[in-house]
Design a protein around this motif. Structure first.
Motif, PDB file in Angstrom:
ATOM      1  N   SER A  45       4.198  28.802  56.736  1.00  4.19           N
ATOM      2  CA  SER A  45       4.894  30.173  55.470  1.00  4.19           C
ATOM      3  C   SER A  45       5.774  28.885  54.922  1.00  4.19           C
ATOM      4  CB  SER A  45       5.589  30.822  55.473  1.00  4.19           C
ATOM      5  OG  SER A  45       6.033  31.944  54.952  1.00  4.19           O
ATOM      6  N   LEU A  46       5.858  29.662  53.331  1.00  2.09           N
ATOM      7  CA  LEU A  46       6.735  28.639  52.501  1.00  2.09           C
ATOM      8  C   LEU A  46       8.322  29.151  52.510  1.00  2.09           C
ATOM      9  CD1 LEU A  46       4.896  27.083  49.323  1.00  2.09           C
ATOM     10  CD2 LEU A  46       5.421  25.855  50.866  1.00  2.09           C
ATOM     11  N   GLU A  47       8.236  30.557  52.382  1.00  2.00           N
ATOM     12  CA  GLU A  47       9.531  31.359  52.925  1.00  2.00           C
ATOM     13  C   GLU A  47      10.307  31.151  54.261  1.00  2.00           C
ATOM     14  OE1 GLU A  47       8.400  35.596  51.702  1.00  2.00           O
ATOM     15  OE2 GLU A  47       7.817  34.858  49.746  1.00  2.00           O
ATOM     16  N   THR A  48       9.339  31.816  54.829  1.00  2.00           N
ATOM     17  CA  THR A  48      10.202  31.649  56.792  1.00  2.00           C
ATOM     18  C   THR A  48       9.545  30.418  57.535  1.00  2.00           C
ATOM     19  OG1 THR A  48       7.711  32.464  57.943  1.00  2.00           O
ATOM     20  CG2 THR A  48       9.405  33.448  57.193  1.00  2.00           C
ATOM     21  N   HIS A  49       8.768  29.109  57.322  1.00  2.00           N
ATOM     22  CA  HIS A  49       8.712  27.907  57.703  1.00  2.00           C
ATOM     23  C   HIS A  49       7.558  28.100  58.564  1.00  2.00           C
ATOM     24  CE1 HIS A  49      10.745  26.112  54.472  1.00  2.00           C
ATOM     25  NE2 HIS A  49      11.771  26.784  54.442  1.00  2.00           N
ATOM     26  N   LYS A  50       7.571  29.700  59.072  1.00  2.00           N
ATOM     27  CA  LYS A  50       6.878  29.764  60.486  1.00  2.00           C
ATOM     28  C   LYS A  50       5.297  29.249  60.512  1.00  2.00           C
ATOM     29  CE  LYS A  50       8.851  33.933  62.146  1.00  2.00           C
ATOM     30  NZ  LYS A  50       8.697  35.349  62.318  1.00  2.00           N
ATOM     31  N   ILE A  51       4.723  28.295  62.141  1.00  2.00           N
ATOM     32  CA  ILE A  51       3.904  27.608  61.492  1.00  2.00           C
ATOM     33  C   ILE A  51       2.547  28.949  62.918  1.00  2.00           C
ATOM     34  CG2 ILE A  51       2.071  25.868  62.094  1.00  2.00           C
ATOM     35  CD1 ILE A  51       4.378  24.130  61.818  1.00  2.00           C
ATOM     36  N   PHE A  52       1.200  29.167  61.401  1.00  2.00           N
ATOM     37  CA  PHE A  52      -0.215  29.915  62.134  1.00  2.00           C
ATOM     38  C   PHE A  52      -1.257  28.938  62.296  1.00  2.00           C
ATOM     39  CE2 PHE A  52       2.915  32.814  59.272  1.00  2.00           C
ATOM     40  CZ  PHE A  52       2.993  33.815  60.585  1.00  2.00           C
ATOM     41  N   LYS A  53      -1.637  29.633  63.229  1.00  2.00           N
ATOM     42  CA  LYS A  53      -3.320  28.532  63.677  1.00  2.00           C
ATOM     43  C   LYS A  53      -4.015  30.322  62.764  1.00  2.00           C
ATOM     44  CE  LYS A  53      -4.184  25.594  66.739  1.00  2.00           C
ATOM     45  NZ  LYS A  53      -4.857  25.264  67.670  1.00  2.00           N
ATOM     46  N   VAL A  54      -4.986  30.128  61.663  1.00  2.00           N
ATOM     47  CA  VAL A  54      -6.037  31.029  61.966  1.00  2.00           C
ATOM     48  C   VAL A  54      -7.380  30.411  61.278  1.00  2.00           C
ATOM     49  CG1 VAL A  54      -3.833  32.435  60.582  1.00  2.00           C
ATOM     50  CG2 VAL A  54      -5.581  30.815  58.934  1.00  2.00           C
ATOM     51  N   ASN A  55      -8.068  31.276  61.029  1.00  2.00           N
ATOM     52  CA  ASN A  55      -9.615  31.685  60.683  1.00  2.00           C
ATOM     53  C   ASN A  55      -9.480  30.641  59.630  1.00  2.00           C
ATOM     54  OD1 ASN A  55     -12.329  31.336  60.254  1.00  2.00           O
ATOM     55  ND2 ASN A  55     -12.522  33.369  61.995  1.00  2.00           N
ATOM     56  N   GLY A  56      -9.898  30.535  59.335  1.00  2.00           N
ATOM     57  CA  GLY A  56     -10.413  29.203  58.066  1.00  2.00           C
ATOM     58  C   GLY A  56     -10.641  30.694  56.903  1.00  2.00           C
ATOM     59  N   HIS A  57     -11.773  31.619  56.815  1.00  2.00           N
ATOM     60  CA  HIS A  57     -12.658  32.756  56.706  1.00  2.00           C
ATOM     61  C   HIS A  57     -11.541  33.240  55.877  1.00  2.00           C
ATOM     62  CE1 HIS A  57     -16.346  31.393  57.371  1.00  2.00           C
ATOM     63  NE2 HIS A  57     -16.046  30.844  58.608  1.00  2.00           N
ATOM     64  N   HIS A  58     -10.505  33.659  56.849  1.00  2.00           N
ATOM     65  CA  HIS A  58      -9.346  34.903  56.162  1.00  2.00           C
ATOM     66  C   HIS A  58      -8.857  33.919  54.652  1.00  2.00           C
ATOM     67  CE1 HIS A  58      -9.726  37.306  59.103  1.00  2.00           C
ATOM     68  NE2 HIS A  58     -10.767  36.639  59.756  1.00  2.00           N
ATOM     69  N   LEU A  59      -8.612  32.582  54.362  1.00  2.00           N
ATOM     70  CA  LEU A  59      -7.691  32.121  53.603  1.00  2.00           C
ATOM     71  C   LEU A  59      -8.475  32.513  52.534  1.00  2.00           C
ATOM     72  CD1 LEU A  59      -6.581  29.321  55.383  1.00  2.00           C
ATOM     73  CD2 LEU A  59      -5.512  31.484  55.626  1.00  2.00           C
ATOM     74  N   LYS A  60      -7.791  32.571  51.533  1.00  2.00           N
ATOM     75  CA  LYS A  60      -8.352  32.520  49.500  1.00  2.00           C
ATOM     76  C   LYS A  60      -7.710  31.391  49.180  1.00  2.00           C
ATOM     77  CE  LYS A  60      -8.372  37.543  49.175  1.00  2.00           C
ATOM     78  NZ  LYS A  60      -7.590  39.066  48.400  1.00  2.00           N
ATOM     79  N   PRO A  61      -8.687  30.596  48.273  1.00  2.00           N
ATOM     80  CA  PRO A  61      -7.529  29.625  47.500  1.00  2.00           C
ATOM     81  C   PRO A  61      -6.993  29.876  46.382  1.00  2.00           C
ATOM     82  CG  PRO A  61     -10.342  29.266  46.938  1.00  2.00           C
ATOM     83  CD  PRO A  61      -9.447  30.212  48.268  1.00  2.00           C
ATOM     84  N   PHE A  62      -5.495  28.941  46.920  1.00  2.00           N
ATOM     85  CA  PHE A  62      -5.253  28.840  45.232  1.00  2.00           C
ATOM     86  C   PHE A  62      -4.463  27.906  44.337  1.00  2.00           C
ATOM     87  CE2 PHE A  62      -0.704  28.418  43.780  1.00  2.00           C
ATOM     88  CZ  PHE A  62      -0.605  29.905  42.521  1.00  2.00           C
ATOM     89  N   TYR A  63      -5.330  28.069  43.074  1.00  2.00           N
ATOM     90  CA  TYR A  63      -5.564  27.007  42.064  1.00  2.00           C
ATOM     91  C   TYR A  63      -4.099  26.855  41.409  1.00  2.00           C
ATOM     92  CZ  TYR A  63     -10.460  27.021  44.166  1.00  2.00           C
ATOM     93  OH  TYR A  63     -11.718  27.387  44.318  1.00  2.00           O
ATOM     94  N   GLU A  64      -2.535  26.400  41.672  1.00  2.00           N
ATOM     95  CA  GLU A  64      -1.811  26.166  41.117  1.00  2.00           C
ATOM     96  C   GLU A  64      -1.977  25.489  39.773  1.00  2.00           C
ATOM     97  OE1 GLU A  64       2.685  24.177  41.662  1.00  2.00           O
ATOM     98  OE2 GLU A  64       1.299  24.026  42.991  1.00  2.00           O
TER      99      GLU A  64
END
Length: 103
Positions: free
Chosen positions: A65-84
């Motif tokens: 997380s950019l705000e809290t700097h916590k690290i999570f391990k997640v399933n890749g299917h739950h992520l959405k790409p962000f194109y800056e």
């Protein structure tokens, strides 16, 4: 005589439908009472942008997380790409005329 029997049969069907509706109402009331206990657990913990820090085999992804700097391990299917810097572009609209050829 058959008309009276049909009327009685229809009344029984309507009573059965009322019983089914009442059972469904009661079940939904019980369900709502039980789920009130879990409201805090059902809140989403996914707030803010994340950065991918590591990619594991079989689709597991580690994000930070950019705000809290916590690290999570997640399933890749739950992520959405962000194109800056992605800019929506205006698309030109074209119309095509149909040409009918005579035989």
């Amino acid at each position: 005589m058959q008309l009276d029997e049909a009327g009685e049969h229809r009344k029984l069907q309507l009573q059965e439908l009322d019983e089914i509706r009442n059972d469904a109402y009661e079940n939904s009331r019980i369900y709502k009472e039980k789920t009130k206990l879990f409201l805090g657990k059902l809140k989403s913990k996914w707030i803010g942008p994340f950065v991918i820090t590591n990619i594991f085999p079989h689709g597991a992804i580690e994000i930070r997380s950019l705000e809290t700097h916590k690290i999570f391990k997640v399933n890749g299917h739950h992520l959405k790409p962000f194109y800056e810097g992605f800019q929506a572009q205006r698309v030109e609209e074209l119309t095509f005329a149909t040409i009918h050829q005579g035989k």
